[in-house]
Design a protein around this motif. Structure first.
Motif, short mmCIF file in Angstrom:
data_model
loop_
_atom_site.label_atom_id
_atom_site.label_comp_id
_atom_site.label_asym_id
_atom_site.label_seq_id
_atom_site.Cartn_x
_atom_site.Cartn_y
_atom_site.Cartn_z
N HIS A 91 0.85 -1.18 0.00
CA HIS A 91 0.00 0.00 0.00
C HIS A 91 0.89 1.23 0.00
N VAL A 123 0.62 5.51 -0.09
CA VAL A 123 -0.18 6.74 -0.06
C VAL A 123 0.73 7.88 -0.47
N SER A 166 -5.39 6.72 -8.35
CA SER A 166 -5.67 5.84 -7.21
C SER A 166 -6.30 4.54 -7.73
N ARG A 205 -1.73 -1.23 -3.63
CA ARG A 205 -2.84 -0.28 -3.60
C ARG A 205 -2.25 1.11 -3.51
N THR A 235 -2.92 5.06 -3.25
CA THR A 235 -3.92 6.06 -2.87
C THR A 235 -3.29 7.43 -3.05
N VAL A 247 -3.73 11.39 -2.54
CA VAL A 247 -4.57 12.31 -1.73
C VAL A 247 -4.25 13.76 -2.06
#
Lengths: 115, 109
Positions: A10, A12, A87, A111, A113, A115
């Motif tokens: 993951h 971000v 994303s 994953r 993401t 932002v």
């Protein structure tokens, strides 16, 4: 049993930042791929890589994307300036390819993401 | 252009009931068709390919070129069959897979 490995699981990142997604394909495989899956949508082809060059890419794979196989084992996907719409779950796959196209083996995905 | 259509996003059946997951494709040449499965929190893995004409975990799929279909069938569903199923097409010239949108199968006890 050999597996395709992806790191990180993951990531971000802030919009506009560069990200690099990493994959280690199965060692004797010749064809490498990146796919992505936006939440709730289908798995979409991004790019294929063979003999140290891109063999095919989709419309999604624009100038913001690049792939590299820097050291004979890693296969990376770079997104230069991430957008919110990047994303998604990104899957790496490899195919042995000796004697023709055979089964694609997928990694567990990263994953991303934004932002 | 090639396309794979899976008309059902969600499918629920009871344990022991037959199950059929539909897949239709459009491609002008001779396609290779596959079914991939993704169990919860696991990676995509190959379930079947039409060329091998085998049965895996009780599942079979027959390529029907007249109807351009490659439906996945199992006569008696088990709870452990609950997963996301993707039909995929490989066209030789493209050397990549085109996926359908997937069907989430839930087998109820």
């Amino acid at each position: 049993e050999p597996e395709v490995t992806q790191t990180p699981s993951h990531q971000v990142t802030q919009m506009g930042q560069e990200v690099i997604l990493r994959c280690v394909p199965i060692s004797n495989h010749l064809y490498f791929y990146w796919y992505r899956q936006i939440l709730g949508q289908k798995v979409e082809f991004l790019v294929s890589f063979y003999n140290n060059e891109i063999s095919e890419k989709s419309e999604i794979f624009d100038d913001q994307f690049s792939v590299e196989r820097p050291d004979g084992s890693n296969f990376t996907l770079k997104i230069r300036s991430t957008k919110l719409e990047d994303s998604a779950m990104y899957f790496c796959a490899s195919v042995e390819g000796v004697g023709g196209w055979t089964e694609a083996f997928f990694g567990q995905g990263t994953r991303l993401t934004v932002v | 252009a090639q396309r794979v259509t899976q008309p059902e996003k969600l499918l629920s059946v009871f344990k022991g009931a037959p199950v059929e997951l539909k897949c239709n494709y459009s491609y002008s040449g001779s396609p290779e068709l596959f079914w991939y499965v993704q169990y919860s929190r696991q990676r995509l893995q190959l379930l079947l390919r039409h060329i091998s004409r085998e049965s895996i975990k009780g599942f079979t799929a027959d390529l029907n070129k007249g109807e351009t279909s490659f439906h996945l069938k199992k006569p008696f569903a088990q709870e452990e069959d609950s997963a996301m199923y993707y039909c995929a097409l490989h066209s030789g010239s493209a050397r990549q897979l085109t996926f359908g949108s997937g069907t989430q199968l839930t087998v109820l006890p």
